[in-house]
Design an enzyme around this catalytic site. Structure first.
Site, PDB file in Angstrom:
ATOM      1  N   LYS A  64      39.489  29.125  48.255  1.00  0.00           N
ATOM      2  CA  LYS A  64      39.863  28.147  47.226  1.00  0.00           C
ATOM      3  C   LYS A  64      40.857  27.097  47.710  1.00  0.00           C
ATOM      4  O   LYS A  64      40.902  25.991  47.174  1.00  0.00           O
ATOM      5  CB  LYS A  64      40.432  28.865  45.987  1.00  0.00           C
ATOM      6  N   ALA A 128      43.944  31.416  42.482  1.00  0.00           N
ATOM      7  CA  ALA A 128      43.672  31.734  41.076  1.00  0.00           C
ATOM      8  C   ALA A 128      44.968  31.780  40.282  1.00  0.00           C
ATOM      9  O   ALA A 128      45.034  31.310  39.146  1.00  0.00           O
ATOM     10  CB  ALA A 128      42.939  33.067  40.979  1.00  0.00           C
ATOM     11  N   ILE A 209      42.309  39.554  36.389  1.00  0.00           N
ATOM     12  CA  ILE A 209      41.281  38.510  36.447  1.00  0.00           C
ATOM     13  C   ILE A 209      39.981  39.026  37.061  1.00  0.00           C
ATOM     14  O   ILE A 209      38.969  38.337  37.054  1.00  0.00           O
ATOM     15  CB  ILE A 209      41.768  37.268  37.208  1.00  0.00           C
ATOM     16  N   TYR A 211      36.602  41.348  37.259  1.00  0.00           N
ATOM     17  CA  TYR A 211      35.675  41.935  36.276  1.00  0.00           C
ATOM     18  C   TYR A 211      34.758  42.975  36.922  1.00  0.00           C
ATOM     19  O   TYR A 211      33.991  43.644  36.243  1.00  0.00           O
ATOM     20  CB  TYR A 211      34.834  40.835  35.614  1.00  0.00           C
TER      21      TYR A 211
END
Length: 265
Positions: A64, A128, A209, A211
């Site tokens: 990212k 994030a 965050i 899943y």
């Protein structure tokens, strides 16, 4: 149109399942794949994406921030946090966006409507974390605390937050209404906890965050103590929905996206 998610590891990602279900639901002929790009090969990102013929792509761990030098333009949100999770390819230009924060805050407000007055602790200082912190600052009055294993990670942060080490926040966990884990702890059979929860207040919402797995070790430990928990499913769906809007200028079928991921899990 052709899309993908890039990352390493990437095998766990349900982005292809979710996006392809949405394409079918809204009548698109688009496709979406997962591309594993190891960090040592990231310098070839332009060639790899061109070879795949992509019109846009999502970016996940650990790329990212690495993607930034390869972009032609970057939107204000992504520039502020210094991390990108969505790239639009338009007229051979790469335009970077960050939909992580928007997606996460939408999901958090559903389970904790009184965000305005919440004392929040965020674990981890990666891409994030920056995106979520930047978005939460718009809604939360008390100053947010962000904790990381190494404080040097905050050297390039330009957000108005309290910073601390993970060790230092453990004894004061009871001061927080919401604790958000953005570290990789709990992913890919990693069973470690980012922090110990001995001093956790019974009312504190513990969020992750991630899943996959549906309950990470920190969520399982918090639930065992009787605390409310919140995982990254809805953040994942909301950020994906925002990416779809950026790529196509159309509205996604959110219900299909969510139910597809939930059924798969």
């Amino acid at each position: 149109m052709k899309f993908a998610v890039i990352g390493s590891p990437i095998e766990h990602s349900l982005s292809p399942v979710m996006h392809n279900a949405n394409f079918k639901a809204v009548g698109d002929q688009h496709t979406y794949d997962a591309l594993r790009i190891d960090p040592q090969h990231f310098h070839s990102i332009k060639e790899i994406i061109k070879e795949q013929g992509l019109d846009g792509f999502n970016v996940t761990i650990p790329h990212k921030e690495s993607i930034l030098p390869y972009l032609d333009e970057i939107d204000e949100q992504a520039e502020t946090v210094g991390a990108v999770n969505t790239v639009l390819i338009q007229d051979d230009k790469w335009i970077g966006y960050n939909t992580d924060g928007i997606g996460y805050v939408k999901s958090l407000k559903e389970v904790y409507p009184d965000l305005e007055n919440a004392y929040i602790l965020i674990l981890g200082a990666g891409g994030a974390s920056k995106g979520i912190t930047n978005e939460l600052i718009k809604y939360v009055n008390p100053k947010i605390t962000v904790a990381n294993r190494t404080l040097s990670r905050f050297d390039h942060w330009n957000l108005d937050v309290n910073t601390a080490s993970l060790v230092d926040v453990e004894p004061v966990l009871s001061e927080f209404d919401i604790i958000i884990n953005t570290t990789p702890a709990g992913m890919d059979d990693n069973l470690e906890l980012p922090i110990h929860l001995d001093y956790l207040s019974p009312q504190t919402l513990v969020s992750d965050i991630v899943y996959v797995p549906f309950k990470t070790p920190i969520l399982a430990a918090a639930e065992q103590k009787g605390n409310p928990i919140h995982n990254g499913l809805d953040m994942f769906v909301y950020q994906g929905a925002e990416s779809y809007k950026i790529w196509t200028q159309q509205q996604p079928n959110y219900d299909v996206m969510r139910s597809t991921v939930l059924n798969y899990l």
